[in-house]
Design an enzyme around this catalytic site. Structure first.
Site, PDB file in Angstrom:
ATOM      1  N   ARG A   1      42.422 -22.585 -13.823  1.00  0.00           N
ATOM      2  CA  ARG A   1      43.655 -22.535 -13.048  1.00  0.00           C
ATOM      3  C   ARG A   1      43.917 -21.089 -12.646  1.00  0.00           C
ATOM      4  NH1 ARG A   1      43.058 -27.056 -12.335  1.00  0.00           N
ATOM      5  NH2 ARG A   1      44.451 -28.842 -12.587  1.00  0.00           N
TER       6      ARG A   1
ATOM      7  N   HIS B   1      38.728 -24.929  -4.786  1.00  0.00           N
ATOM      8  CA  HIS B   1      39.143 -25.826  -5.868  1.00  0.00           C
ATOM      9  C   HIS B   1      38.353 -27.138  -5.797  1.00  0.00           C
ATOM     10  CE1 HIS B   1      42.717 -26.919  -8.696  1.00  0.00           C
ATOM     11  NE2 HIS B   1      41.570 -27.416  -9.118  1.00  0.00           N
TER      12      HIS B   1
ATOM     13  N   GLU C   1      47.561 -22.462  -3.462  1.00  0.00           N
ATOM     14  CA  GLU C   1      46.502 -23.263  -2.852  1.00  0.00           C
ATOM     15  C   GLU C   1      47.090 -24.154  -1.770  1.00  0.00           C
ATOM     16  OE1 GLU C   1      44.323 -25.358  -5.872  1.00  0.00           O
ATOM     17  OE2 GLU C   1      43.699 -23.536  -6.902  1.00  0.00           O
TER      18      GLU C   1
END
Length: 303
Positions: free
Chosen positions: A229, A277, A258
């Site tokens: 993360r 991601h 994000e």
């Protein structure tokens, strides 16, 4: 009980349809890339549970969904999208799914590590632009990899790294053992690792875990890999370390914001390798993820 798959893309919707079987709970599939919080009360009206892939579920919005009792989050990092304790106070239980993508994320971590060590992204950009940049690389055989956090993903990273001839150190908040892995104190890991890979869950205690002080204790020239993360790392301190050269390279799949804004400082640094991601995104991991989500839904109905 009735459920809603809140934010399925075409791939996930197709897998979900294939996995459903006769007698499963009724689940409506809503195909949408992004859900605005103000739309949640309307979308969730009358549903007992929701499958959430990547949409933020603010407490205030779910407070206006009186029928909702369960959130099945498709992954482990629910805290990046909602506050489980606040939802519990509303009578909504948050379920997470662990282990579905351990191998996928581990392989992505290893891929980022090697891409950083050999300057793959920079050479790719240069060749596509008509150049011929020949970047000296780092040979990782015999080098030390430090794993911060040691769950299923880190165990898979350790397996691959030891098989490639790396020395593997690990630090975990609770005692663990693993073949071929030396568990050490955090300061020792930071000082001795040529590559550091993050594998912590994001909690109130781990937010900003790699702060300016801990980043300063990293071995000069270190490669930092983060597929966990973005909020685990003090981003401003990371950028300063990259600009000053203390951190040799950062290979990042996750970010504090994000999608990563196009003008973000990380996008302008040559010693950064970026991915979107996507460490968990393989057909095998997606199938396991949705199969386990369906198992949770079946259990809710049976229970």
């Amino acid at each position: 009980m009735r459920g809603l798959f809140l934010d399925a893309d075409d791939t996930m919707a197709a897998i979900f349809a294939r996995l459903q079987r006769s007698g499963d709970p009724a689940v409506t599939v809503n195909r949408a890339a992004r859900i605005a919080p103000e739309d949640l009360p309307r979308l969730l009206a009358g549903y007992d549970f929701v499958l959430d892939d990547h949409s933020a579920l603010p407490t205030a919005a779910l407070a206006a969904c009186p029928a909702l009792r369960h959130v099945i989050f498709l992954g482990t990092g629910a805290r990046s999208y909602m506050n489980p304790e606040e939802l519990a106070a509303l009578g909504i239980t948050v379920h997470t799914i662990k282990g579905y993508g351990d191998t996928a994320v581990a392989e992505h971590s290893i891929a980022l590590m090697w891409a950083a060590a050999r300057g793959i992204a920079a050479m790719d950009r240069g060749v596509r632009a008509g150049g011929w940049p020949r970047i000296p690389g780092v040979q990782l055989t015999g080098k030390t990899l430090g794993l911060i956090g040691f769950g299923g993903i880190a165990a898979e990273v350790a397996r691959i790294a030891t098989g490639s001839g790396m020395r593997v150190l690990a630090w975990n908040r609770s005692p663990k053992t693993a073949a071929g892995v030396s568990f050490v104190g955090l300061d020792t890991l930071l000082a001795e690792s040529d590559v550091v890979s993050l594998h912590l869950l994001l909690t109130d205690e781990t937010r900003g875990f790699l702060d300016a002080g801990r980043l300063a204790r990293l071995r000069p020239g270190v490669i930092l890999v983060n597929t966990a993360r973005g909020a685990l790392v003090d981003e401003a301190a990371l950028i300063a370390g990259l600009e000053g050269g203390h951190i040799g390279h950062a290979a990042l799949d996750v970010f504090a914001t994000e999608p990563l804004p196009a003008d973000h400082p990380l996008t302008r640094l040559a010693n950064v390798t970026l991915s979107a991601h996507s460490g968990f995104l393989t057909p095998e991991a997606n199938e396991t993820l949705l199969q386990r989500a369906l198992e949770i839904a079946r259990g809710l109905c049976e229970g």
